[in-house]
Design an enzyme around this catalytic site. Structure first.
Site, PDB file in Angstrom:
ATOM      1  N   ASP A 149       3.857  13.820  41.846  1.00 27.96           N
ATOM      2  CA  ASP A 149       4.765  13.332  40.799  1.00 27.96           C
ATOM      3  C   ASP A 149       6.152  13.102  41.399  1.00 27.96           C
ATOM      4  OD1 ASP A 149       5.958  12.685  38.440  1.00 27.96           O
ATOM      5  OD2 ASP A 149       5.600  14.611  37.442  1.00 27.96           O
ATOM      6  N   HIS A 222      -0.661   5.134  33.389  1.00 27.14           N
ATOM      7  CA  HIS A 222       0.708   5.631  33.223  1.00 27.14           C
ATOM      8  C   HIS A 222       1.698   4.857  34.091  1.00 27.14           C
ATOM      9  CE1 HIS A 222       4.116   8.183  32.672  1.00 27.14           C
ATOM     10  NE2 HIS A 222       4.089   8.639  33.914  1.00 27.14           N
TER      11      HIS A 222
END
Ligand code: HEM
Length: 307
Positions: A149, A222
């Site tokens: 991330d 996403h």
């Protein structure tokens, strides 16, 4: 004159404590806030001297209601507002209250604990804690979903450009919009997906973190919906957190931005969808429990507030 921003552009560290506090009705708020502004500068200066390599810092953000309660300068930062929920056909980005936000980072957990304690002691009689999340670095900077991330975050000079307000709002130059959401994941459902499906949800490969080519990446991935263009970026500093025995594991999403409109655009794409209805599939496994916008003034402004 030089502008001294708070440490909003620092990279994620090994340990983080996030805290949100709400003011109680009290006549002592303004005086205590002055003390708090001085304390934040003190904590950061002291960390630089005592632990120069630990990248330890405390960033304070101020909520919209608090800005008014404290009689802070007007007009407000141009894009400062109370965050309003974004309601999609399936998922909602909820809005929750918050007067002060603290983002405490260090390589050592001990620093986070001590800094959080000092801040809490300074405000405990005028405010109540509404959120406290202890985030940790998970392997090579992975979210608890197992994917790295932060890869497409701005780097180098872009960090300043996208994370800090510039000449477009001269009075608040050096400040930053801070938006947070505490997400809880349905890890049971997530883990039941084959890795190839998880990769389609994120739009990147899991092990080596490579982006899928555009003609393969699903439009509801996403990284497809959160990407709103190369000239609209934010500085993300998410951390995983969780309680293993009750399976409440999550992601504390935190973004600093020179424009809150960019964050709103991303949220709209994710929750409403693009085109409408084509919402972000990560939300089928992730529920936001909070959602609040804060403003992060410069150290120079904190100094002024401290009187
Ligand atoms: C459930 C909470 C979230 C998780 C677990 C999560 C995780 C991730 C992961 C694993 C990536 C791919 C690697 C990377 O580039 O960082 C990513 C990308 C990204 N995320 Fe999130 N994210 C979450 C929520 C959000 C939210 C709420 C926003 C915006 C408001 C956002 C904005 C972005 C952006 C801009 C990218 C880069 C897209 C690109 O240009 O490829 N994320 N996120």
């Amino acid at each position: 004159m030089s502008v001294n921003s708070q440490n909003v552009l620092d990279y994620p560290n090994n340990n983080t404590i996030f805290m949100v506090w709400d003011f109680r009705e009290s006549i002592a708020i303004k005086d205590r806030f002055k003390h708090l502004c001085a304390l934040i500068a003190n904590l950061n200066n002291s960390a630089n001297v005592r632990f120069p390599n630990s990248r330890a810092s405390v960033v304070m953000g101020i909520g919209y209601r608090a800005w008014h309660l404290l009689d802070l300068p007007k007009p407000l930062p141009k894009e400062f507002e109370e965050f309003a929920p974004i309601v999609g056909s399936r998922h909602t980005a909820v809005a929750t209250p918050g007067d002060l936000h603290f983002h405490i980072r260090a390589d050592e957990y001990s620093f986070c604990i001590d800094a959080a304690s000092v801040v809490s002691e300074a405000i405990a009689d005028i405010a109540e804690s509404v959120e406290e999340v202890h985030g940790f670095r998970y392997w090579d900077s992975r979210s608890i979903l197992g994917f790295v991330d932060g890869t497409e975050n701005p780097h180098g000079g872009d960090r300043q450009y996208f994370g800090i307000i510039g000449d477009e709002d001269p009075y608040y130059k050096g400040g930053s919009y801070l938006f947070v959401q505490k997400y809880v994941h349905d890890l049971t459902a997530w883990k039941s997906l084959p890795i190839s499906e998880q990769e389609k949800v994120i739009g990147r490969s899991k092990v080596d973190d490579i982006e899928m080519p555009d003609d393969v990446k699903p439009s509801n991935a996403h990284s497809a919906l959160a990407n709103v263009g190369d000239d609209l970026k934010i500085v993300r500093d998410n951390m995983p957190f969780g309680n293993i025995s009750n399976n409440e594991m999550g992601t504390y999403f935190i973004a600093y931005a020179s424009s809150f409109n960019t964050v709103k655009k991303m949220l709209t794409n994710m929750f409403i969808g693009s085109p409408e209805g084509n919402y972000d599939r990560i939300l089928d496994f992730s529920t936001p429990k909070t959602g609040t916008l804060f403003f992060v003034p410069t150290f120079d402004m904190l100094d002024e507030f401290a009187g």
